[in-house]
Design an enzyme around this catalytic site. Structure first.
Site, PDB file in Angstrom:
ATOM      1  N   ASN A 184      73.086 -23.992  55.250  1.00 63.48           N
ATOM      2  CA  ASN A 184      73.749 -22.964  56.061  1.00 63.48           C
ATOM      3  C   ASN A 184      75.037 -22.522  55.357  1.00 63.48           C
ATOM      4  OD1 ASN A 184      76.056 -24.678  56.990  1.00 63.48           O
ATOM      5  ND2 ASN A 184      74.376 -25.863  57.885  1.00 63.48           N
ATOM      6  N   ARG A 185      75.765 -21.608  55.982  1.00 64.78           N
ATOM      7  CA  ARG A 185      76.905 -20.953  55.313  1.00 64.78           C
ATOM      8  C   ARG A 185      78.224 -21.707  55.410  1.00 64.78           C
ATOM      9  NH1 ARG A 185      75.799 -15.940  53.674  1.00 64.78           N
ATOM     10  NH2 ARG A 185      74.064 -14.859  54.676  1.00 64.78           N
TER      11      ARG A 185
END
Ligand code: C5P
Length: 217
Positions: free
Chosen positions: A22-23
């Site tokens: 994820n970011r």
């Protein structure tokens, strides 16, 4: 005070060259680790892969998967006075990891995923942690109510909630704006750099811990 901090994303392998992630930049967790180290607290940072430098005077354990993060937390948590779960842990991981690189063949490909262990949710009930417990909540709606539900369900002393639907704050950005939710009160910290917010949060968490436990160890 001995403080454990989880930070960064996790990486869930699909095959030898691919993974789910994820970011999360890890910046909030690293800023917290640095803020506590500056206060001369003993800090253990357990982190998924990030681009950040390890802060000075911090013990560091690198991990990749949610399961590895769980295992490291379960091992060290019982010795800690406080724990702050800042990591953006993957909620799901592939059921099987292909031994060889998955070849491109059919037009569609289905990955079967299973839930990862809820590390924060295990801290009290499974690991038996008695110290000061802080979780993060990234929400897109009903910030306070969702944070308060999480506070109670996971046995936390504090939830630090941020609204991830707003541009320029939270995930993968330099700034944040948080609502601190505790059993008796809410405290809003206005938009600021993650480094400034981390210093403020470290002051508040240290003060709350002293109030709850009386003395520093
Ligand atoms: O329930 P939710 O995932 O929104 O809770 C977020 C909080 O739980 C964060 O503090 C995060 O670090 C922690 N968490 C965890 N293990 C997971 C998922 C979330 O420790 N598997």
């Amino acid at each position: 005070m001995k403080v454990l901090i989880t930070a960064g994303p996790t990486r869930e392998p699909i095959d030898p060259v691919r993974f789910l992630t994820n970011r999360s930049s890890g910046r909030m967790g690293y800023a917290l680790a640095e803020a506590f180290a500056r206060r001369e607290e003993q800090v253990l940072l357990i982190s998924g892969p990030t681009q950040l430098d390890i802060p000075d005077h911090v013990d560091f354990i690198p991990v990749e998967t949610a399961q590895e993060m769980y295992d490291a937390v379960a091992h060290y948590l019982p010795k800690m006075d406080a724990a702050i779960f800042c990591a953006a842990v993957a909620d799901y991981t592939p059921v099987t990891v292909a031994a060889q690189k998955i070849k491109k063949s059919a037009d569609t490909l289905t990955l079967e995923l299973k839930k990862t262990p809820d590390i924060l949710g295990s801290a009290r009930q499974v690991i038996g942690f008695q110290g000061y417990l802080v979780g993060f909540a990234a929400e897109t709606e009903d910030l306070e109510q969702n944070a308060r539900t999480k506070l109670e369900r996971k046995g936390c002393d504090m939830i630090i909630a941020n609204n991830v639907s707003r541009a320029g704050i939270g995930f993968d950005s330099a700034e944040n704006e948080v609502l601190i939710v505790e059993a008796a009160e809410n405290t809003a910290l206005p938009r600021d750099t993650k480094e400034h917010l981390a210093q403020h949060l470290a002051d508040i968490i240290s003060e709350r811990w002293l109030r709850k436990h009386g003395t520093m160890s």
